[in-house]
Structures are given as C-alpha cells and as structure tokens.
Design a protein around this motif. Structure first.
Motif, PDB file in Angstrom:
ATOM      1  N   VAL A 263       1.423  -2.678   1.174  1.00 46.27           N
ATOM      2  CA  VAL A 263       2.467  -1.779   0.674  1.00 46.27           C
ATOM      3  C   VAL A 263       3.754  -2.570   0.421  1.00 46.27           C
ATOM      4  O   VAL A 263       4.127  -3.429   1.217  1.00 46.27           O
ATOM      5  CB  VAL A 263       2.725  -0.662   1.718  1.00 46.27           C
ATOM      6  N   ASP A 264       4.432  -2.268  -0.693  1.00 51.12           N
ATOM      7  CA  ASP A 264       5.631  -3.040  -1.058  1.00 51.12           C
ATOM      8  C   ASP A 264       6.939  -2.279  -0.893  1.00 51.12           C
ATOM      9  O   ASP A 264       8.010  -2.890  -0.971  1.00 51.12           O
ATOM     10  CB  ASP A 264       5.494  -3.500  -2.517  1.00 51.12           C
ATOM     11  N   TYR A 265       6.857  -0.987  -0.690  1.00 52.86           N
ATOM     12  CA  TYR A 265       8.089  -0.176  -0.645  1.00 52.86           C
ATOM     13  C   TYR A 265       7.778   1.110   0.115  1.00 52.86           C
ATOM     14  O   TYR A 265       6.732   1.735  -0.132  1.00 52.86           O
ATOM     15  CB  TYR A 265       8.513   0.130  -2.083  1.00 52.86           C
ATOM     16  N   VAL A 266       8.654   1.490   1.048  1.00 58.04           N
ATOM     17  CA  VAL A 266       8.475   2.752   1.781  1.00 58.04           C
ATOM     18  C   VAL A 266       9.836   3.439   1.951  1.00 58.04           C
ATOM     19  O   VAL A 266      10.772   2.848   2.500  1.00 58.04           O
ATOM     20  CB  VAL A 266       7.878   2.527   3.196  1.00 58.04           C
ATOM     21  N   GLU A 267       9.936   4.641   1.466  1.00 56.50           N
ATOM     22  CA  GLU A 267      11.112   5.475   1.741  1.00 56.50           C
ATOM     23  C   GLU A 267      10.631   6.901   1.999  1.00 56.50           C
ATOM     24  O   GLU A 267       9.433   7.139   2.194  1.00 56.50           O
ATOM     25  CB  GLU A 267      12.121   5.439   0.572  1.00 56.50           C
ATOM     26  N   CYS A 312       9.026  14.363   2.141  1.00 55.94           N
ATOM     27  CA  CYS A 312       8.241  13.613   1.159  1.00 55.94           C
ATOM     28  C   CYS A 312       8.253  12.136   1.518  1.00 55.94           C
ATOM     29  O   CYS A 312       9.319  11.533   1.653  1.00 55.94           O
ATOM     30  CB  CYS A 312       8.836  13.813  -0.238  1.00 55.94           C
ATOM     31  N   VAL A 313       7.081  11.564   1.706  1.00 57.93           N
ATOM     32  CA  VAL A 313       6.951  10.109   1.881  1.00 57.93           C
ATOM     33  C   VAL A 313       6.802   9.500   0.499  1.00 57.93           C
ATOM     34  O   VAL A 313       6.106  10.031  -0.364  1.00 57.93           O
ATOM     35  CB  VAL A 313       5.698   9.764   2.723  1.00 57.93           C
ATOM     36  N   GLU A 314       7.488   8.377   0.335  1.00 60.76           N
ATOM     37  CA  GLU A 314       7.406   7.685  -0.948  1.00 60.76           C
ATOM     38  C   GLU A 314       6.981   6.255  -0.658  1.00 60.76           C
ATOM     39  O   GLU A 314       7.581   5.599   0.201  1.00 60.76           O
ATOM     40  CB  GLU A 314       8.811   7.726  -1.558  1.00 60.76           C
ATOM     41  N   PHE A 315       5.915   5.787  -1.312  1.00 60.84           N
ATOM     42  CA  PHE A 315       5.591   4.366  -1.169  1.00 60.84           C
ATOM     43  C   PHE A 315       5.182   3.788  -2.513  1.00 60.84           C
ATOM     44  O   PHE A 315       4.898   4.536  -3.460  1.00 60.84           O
ATOM     45  CB  PHE A 315       4.535   4.132  -0.073  1.00 60.84           C
ATOM     46  N   ALA A 316       5.221   2.478  -2.621  1.00 57.39           N
ATOM     47  CA  ALA A 316       4.859   1.831  -3.886  1.00 57.39           C
ATOM     48  C   ALA A 316       4.071   0.558  -3.619  1.00 57.39           C
ATOM     49  O   ALA A 316       4.236  -0.097  -2.580  1.00 57.39           O
ATOM     50  CB  ALA A 316       6.117   1.509  -4.696  1.00 57.39           C
ATOM     51  N   VAL A 317       3.220   0.260  -4.579  1.00 58.31           N
ATOM     52  CA  VAL A 317       2.383  -0.941  -4.509  1.00 58.31           C
ATOM     53  C   VAL A 317       2.599  -1.720  -5.801  1.00 58.31           C
ATOM     54  O   VAL A 317       2.494  -1.151  -6.897  1.00 58.31           O
ATOM     55  CB  VAL A 317       0.886  -0.527  -4.373  1.00 58.31           C
ATOM     56  N   HIS A 318       2.924  -2.977  -5.670  1.00 58.91           N
ATOM     57  CA  HIS A 318       3.104  -3.804  -6.870  1.00 58.91           C
ATOM     58  C   HIS A 318       1.771  -3.952  -7.606  1.00 58.91           C
ATOM     59  O   HIS A 318       0.741  -4.171  -6.978  1.00 58.91           O
ATOM     60  CB  HIS A 318       3.629  -5.195  -6.487  1.00 58.91           C
ATOM     61  N   ASP A 319       1.831  -3.853  -8.912  1.00 54.45           N
ATOM     62  CA  ASP A 319       0.612  -3.948  -9.711  1.00 54.45           C
ATOM     63  C   ASP A 319       0.712  -5.167 -10.635  1.00 54.45           C
ATOM     64  O   ASP A 319       1.406  -5.126 -11.654  1.00 54.45           O
ATOM     65  CB  ASP A 319       0.451  -2.654 -10.530  1.00 54.45           C
ATOM     66  N   PHE A 320       0.027  -6.231 -10.233  1.00 51.80           N
ATOM     67  CA  PHE A 320       0.060  -7.448 -11.048  1.00 51.80           C
ATOM     68  C   PHE A 320      -0.963  -7.409 -12.173  1.00 51.80           C
ATOM     69  O   PHE A 320      -1.058  -8.339 -12.961  1.00 51.80           O
ATOM     70  CB  PHE A 320      -0.151  -8.685 -10.167  1.00 51.80           C
ATOM     71  N   GLN A 321      -1.758  -6.381 -12.213  1.00 49.66           N
ATOM     72  CA  GLN A 321      -2.766  -6.178 -13.258  1.00 49.66           C
ATOM     73  C   GLN A 321      -3.655  -7.402 -13.410  1.00 49.66           C
ATOM     74  O   GLN A 321      -4.063  -7.754 -14.515  1.00 49.66           O
ATOM     75  CB  GLN A 321      -2.070  -5.820 -14.575  1.00 49.66           C
ATOM     76  N   ARG A 322      -3.887  -8.063 -12.275  1.00 51.82           N
ATOM     77  CA  ARG A 322      -4.736  -9.257 -12.335  1.00 51.82           C
ATOM     78  C   ARG A 322      -6.195  -8.851 -12.354  1.00 51.82           C
ATOM     79  O   ARG A 322      -7.015  -9.431 -13.015  1.00 51.82           O
ATOM     80  CB  ARG A 322      -4.468 -10.135 -11.118  1.00 51.82           C
ATOM     81  N   GLN A 323      -6.512  -7.867 -11.583  1.00 50.98           N
ATOM     82  CA  GLN A 323      -7.885  -7.404 -11.492  1.00 50.98           C
ATOM     83  C   GLN A 323      -7.852  -5.947 -11.873  1.00 50.98           C
ATOM     84  O   GLN A 323      -6.929  -5.245 -11.493  1.00 50.98           O
ATOM     85  CB  GLN A 323      -8.336  -7.467 -10.041  1.00 50.98           C
ATOM     86  N   ASP A 324      -8.877  -5.520 -12.556  1.00 55.38           N
ATOM     87  CA  ASP A 324      -8.882  -4.132 -12.993  1.00 55.38           C
ATOM     88  C   ASP A 324      -8.638  -3.181 -11.828  1.00 55.38           C
ATOM     89  O   ASP A 324      -9.347  -3.226 -10.834  1.00 55.38           O
ATOM     90  CB  ASP A 324     -10.222  -3.822 -13.667  1.00 55.38           C
ATOM     91  N   SER A 325      -7.612  -2.369 -11.964  1.00 57.27           N
ATOM     92  CA  SER A 325      -7.260  -1.287 -11.030  1.00 57.27           C
ATOM     93  C   SER A 325      -7.184  -1.691  -9.560  1.00 57.27           C
ATOM     94  O   SER A 325      -7.434  -0.884  -8.677  1.00 57.27           O
ATOM     95  CB  SER A 325      -8.205  -0.087 -11.214  1.00 57.27           C
TER      96      SER A 325
END
Ligand code: FAD
Length: 522
Positions: A263-267, A312-325
C-alpha cells in the motif's frame, strides 16, 4: 503596476538609526542593492483569514545573499528594530508568516528552478531534486515527472512552498510509509538569524539542519532543499471503503499501514451527512452508491438521539503498469482483508499527477461557492492511538455537534518512528508507535458566521485542544499557541532544546514573530 517598487530603506533605516546613531553609515552599506518594497495587502493576509498584521516593508529576494544582508543587519542592530517573517504561499492559519511592523521576506521571489539529478544504473536510489525553497510542491512534481521521478512524501494540497511545509512537518497519506516531508530531506541551504548562509545536512552542520526542519521559521530562512526522489508511477489505483464503526475503521487503517510493501497511501475521513459525502467526492471520479441512513436528528445532539456517523478509509496503490493488472490484484488482495460495509468499496484508476493534485479540484469547488477566501478556523491534532476514540467522541460532543458545522474531518494513522526526533517537530509520545491525525478543516461562510462566531469556534477549539493535550497526551499541529506557557507545554521535553537552538541561530529574535514564541527585544 500593483506593486509600487519603492525603496523603503528610509523606513527601515530610520528604525535602525533611532536605536543606534553609529549603526549605519548609509543604507546601501547595509542592504546592498536589494529593494525593500511597500507592503502589499497579501503580506498581512493568510489562508486562515483571521489574523492581519501589516509589516512596514516587504523584501523579494533574488538570492540567499540578499536575505543574508538583511538578517545580518537586523541581528547586529540594537533592540527595537524590525523582526522578519519568511512568507511562502501564505497558507498559514493564524498569522504565522506575518510580521507586524516588521519585514516580510517573500520566498516565492527566490529562484525556483528545480534541478533533477538521477544517477543512471542506480535505480532511483540516488535520485534527488535541488529545489528553491519558494517553489510550490506542484511545481516540483511537474518538473520531476518529466524525468519519471517524484518526491516520496507529500501534503494533501500541493500549492504550498517547500520552505513552508518543511518548517512545519508536511504530512499526507504517504507519511506512514516514508515519514513526513521533514524526514525526506537530504540537504538544506539556510540563512540563519544572524545572516550566515549555511549548507547543512544530517552530517554537515546537523544541529542547524534538524533545527529548521519543523522549526516554525525560528532559526533561519530555508533558501534551497535537496529532496530524495523515487520512480513515479504513471497511475494509481485509488480506493474508498465505508464503515459504520470507528473501531473497525481505525483497525482497518492500522492493518493497511502494516502493509507498506503493498500500500502506498492511507487516509480516511468522517462522513457526517449527505453534504460531507457529496463534497468529499469532488475529486474522486468513481460512481459511489453509498446512501447511508444518518438518522433524523439533524443536530447531532440536542434533538433526541445521536445522529449516525460513518467513516471512509482511503488507500492507494501505485500502478507502474509493468505487469497486466498487477495493481488490481494488490487492491483485490488488500480489500479482501478489510471489514468495510460490503459492498461499499469503490476503486478508480487515476493519473498519478491528478491523484496528488486532487485538493486543487476541491479548491476550485470551494472557490465557486465563495468558500475559499473566507475564515478557516481549522483544528489539527495528533492523538496517541489509545486516545483516538476518546478524541473522536470529544469532537462529536463539541465542535461537530454545532448544527452549522461544515467541512472535512480527516482521520488517519501516523507511525511515530518515521519522525526523526532530532527535528524540531512535535509528535505525541505514543507507546505503541501509532498516533492519529485529526484534521477539522472548516470554512466559515461570512454571511452566516461573522467575527464573533469565528471567535467562538476558535475558543471552542482552544478548549478541545487543551483538554486533548492534558487528558490524552495529544499535540497540536500547525497551531499558533496563545502564550509562552502553552508553547512550553507544547514542546514538553523538547522545549529546552528549542530555546537553546534559538539562542544559537537567532539570538536577537529577528525571525518568526508571527508564531509568538520569542518576542523581539524592545
Ligand atoms: P507560509 O504560510 O508562508 O509559512 C508558514 C510558516 O513557515 C511561517 O512561520 C513562515 O514564516 C515559515 N516559512 C515559510 N517559508 C519559510 C522558509 N523558506 N524558511 C523558513 N521558514 C519559512 N499541511 C500538511 O502537513 N499536510 C497537508 O495535507 C496540508 N494541507 C493543507 C491544505 C491547505 C488548503 C492549506 C491552506 C494548508 C495545508 N497544510 C497542510 C498546511 C501547510 O503545510 C502549512 O500551512 C505550510 O506552512 C504552508 O506553506 P506556505 O508556503 O503557505 O507557508
């Protein structure tokens, strides 16, 4: 031209001369060719819009040397001469970047070039950016993205200067992983209160380096910073999931921050009513079908039962689009571990820049409703984990219980071991290493809440903050404390070190009058 370029040597020098007949031979001996300008209205204004202190002059420095001449002159002048406040973007809340009868140094005038240095063959391990302290973080981001890189730690809003956030802390949803912005600095150039230009780092003049980080503008004016960079993802997967229990909400946030490898971001934030649900969706481009029942008691207190509140929990995942999905799989894996109100989790893919710059959309929305250039009685408090539920209840019974409350209430965990104890920033003692940020970000509509009403809100915030600090061991963030005794309590065990740093780097109390910690000698 709005700004009339008038040399105000006379005003400043008169102040200097009236204290010492021998001090100055001629104005240009002291300040060189740098113009001190007539004060502009903005120098006496900030985002908080609750304090206005007019300076006698404004300086727009072209270099660190310009600032050094000014501070050198003022620090060797006798008592009674003007104090100096650095002003970045002026997004302080309580006049912290203002200087009544003093001089405001507008750091936005410093060179704002962002130089990105990426060492090839080194991954992103050695990459950094050298940035002028008056640059906005959004300008830093734009320039770094050209090289496919970005700083690691952010604030929610990017139209703040590098020097301004490094003087406070700089936090957002990446802080659990990388620490606050002040934990992500390799080197600084600083002009001390005595007018010395010093390049400092954790190993070179470390006392000054750590003093100015979180130092509230008390020890020097930061003129340049070296910020480490990491590879920037083209996109992020951004998730919001809803809860009806504070306990489950915070438990899941703590689960998320225990997975920094995924996980890259949590608020997170409180969902108090339909309005807060709608306004929090301004920047989140997913269709959200969450329509909870808030109950019929609109006042949250006085009308019978308590109103229902959601989270509301908010999180984000960086997507380098290196591998499909790959990012989708991470989101699925992580979401599967959470205990939100099923099916109410919503995920959307957005460009990395748009994700980081999301509050700009909220700004535009508030501006369109006439709610940006209005008083902002905000309350930001760091609460040790054991006190988080108690503080939430305290807010519900006081600040939020007012029928006219409007604005986001952010709540998310910080890991205190990511904060370097050598810096001047204050975080609470948290025995289990977790403290919660509570940010009550209120805008007041002047047509409904005038001066007395804003004062009443501030008074209530004061009571709530005092109680949270006393009873729960909490610490305020971004606040101007009302007295020296409050400042001493705020710094706690760090007070003596803070005072010693002032004596060393700004012994004449030239800097930072707007914080009200060290009055300039009269
Ligand atoms: P200013 O208001 O200009 O100055 C702030 C203080 O720093 C003053 O004491 C000033 O004298 C001093 N200072 C400024 N520049 C320098 C310098 N170069 N050297 C030494 N001292 C200096 N904070 C967070 O941590 N996270 C957030 O998500 C966040 N979001 C925000 C959103 C909005 C809409 C706003 C208005 C504020 C937000 N903040 C946030 C708070 C923000 O980080 C601080 O108010 C910060 O100080 C603003 O930077 P500025 O450039 O406007 O500083």
């Amino acid at each position: 031209m709005a700004l009339k370029a008038v040399y105000l040597y006379a005003a400043v020098v008169a102040l200097l001369l009236c204290s010492s007949a021998n001090f100055i031979q001629s104005p240009s001996d002291v300040l060189g060719p740098v113009a001190l300008l007539e004060p502009t209205p903005s120098a006496a204004r900030d985002f908080g819009a609750m304090v206005s202190k007019a300076p006698v002059a404004v300086m727009r420095p072209g270099s660190a040397a310009d600032i050094a001449r000014l501070l050198g002159a003022l620090s060797s002048a006798p008592p009674g001469t003007p104090a100096v406040a650095a002003r970045g973007a002026g997004h302080s809340l309580h006049g912290q970047a203002q200087a009544r009868g003093g001089i405001v140094v507008e750091t936005r005038a410093l060179p704002r070039a962002v130089e990105v240095v990426a060492r090839r063959g080194d991954g992103d391990g050695g990459a950094y950016a050298d940035v002028g302290a008056g640059a906005l973080w959004v300008e830093v981001l734009e320039e770094c993205l050209r090289a496919g890189l970005a700083p690691r730690s952010w604030t929610d809003y990017l139209h703040l200067t590098v020097g301004g956030t490094l003087s406070n802390g700089g936090i957002s949803g990446q802080a659990f992983k990388h620490g606050p912005q002040i934990s992500n600095v390799l080197e600084l150039e600083v002009v001390t209160g005595t007018g010395e230009v010093v390049t400092c780092s954790p190993t070179r003049s470390p006392e000054l380096f750590f003093a100015v980080l979180g130092g509230l503008g008390q020890f020097g004016i930061i003129t340049r910073a070296r910020i480490p960079l990491q590879a920037a993802p083209p996109k992020v997967r951004w998730v919001r999931a809803f809860y009806d229990s504070f306990e489950t909400f915070t438990r899941d946030q703590e689960l998320l921050v225990s997975m920094p490898e995924l996980v890259d971001y949590v608020e997170g934030f409180m969902v108090l009513n339909e309005h807060s649900l709608r306004s929090s969706s301004v920047a989140f481009p997913a269709e959200v079908n969450f329509a909870p029942d808030f109950g019929s008691d609109g006042g949250g207190g006085g009308g019978g039962g308590k109103k229902k509140v959601y989270y509301c929990v908010e999180f984000a995942v960086h997507d380098f689009q290196r591998q499909d999905s790959a990012a989708d799989h991470v989101v699925e894996l992580v979401s599967g571990k959470l205990s939100f109100l099923r099916p109410h989790a919503y995920s959307v893919e957005v460009a990395y820049f748009d994700f980081l710059n999301r509050v700009r959309m909220e700004e535009e929305s508030l501006r369109s409703r006439g709610l940006w250039d209005v008083p902002h009685p905000w309350l930001n408090v760091f609460v040790p984990r054991h006190g988080a539920a108690g503080f939430k209840d305290l807010l519900m019974d006081t600040v939020i219980a007012r029928g006219d409350f409007e604005g986001p209430v952010l709540i998310y965990p910080l890991l205190t071991d990511r904060w370097d104890g050598n810096t001047s920033a204050v975080v609470p003692a948290a025995p289990d290493g977790v403290a919660y940020v509570f940010s009550v970000l209120r805008s007041t509509d002047p047509s409904r809440c005038g001066g007395a009403c804003v004062d009443a809100i501030l008074e209530e915030h004061r009571r709530v903050a005092d109680e949270a600090c006393r009873r729960l061991g909490a610490k305020q963030y971004l606040a101007r404390q009302p007295s020296r005794a409050h400042w001493r309590d705020h710094f706690g065990a760090g007070w003596d070190r803070f005072v010693a740093r002032k004596a060393r780097f700004d012994p004449m109390h030239v800097l930072g009058p707007g914080q009200g910690i060290f009055p300039r000698a009269t």
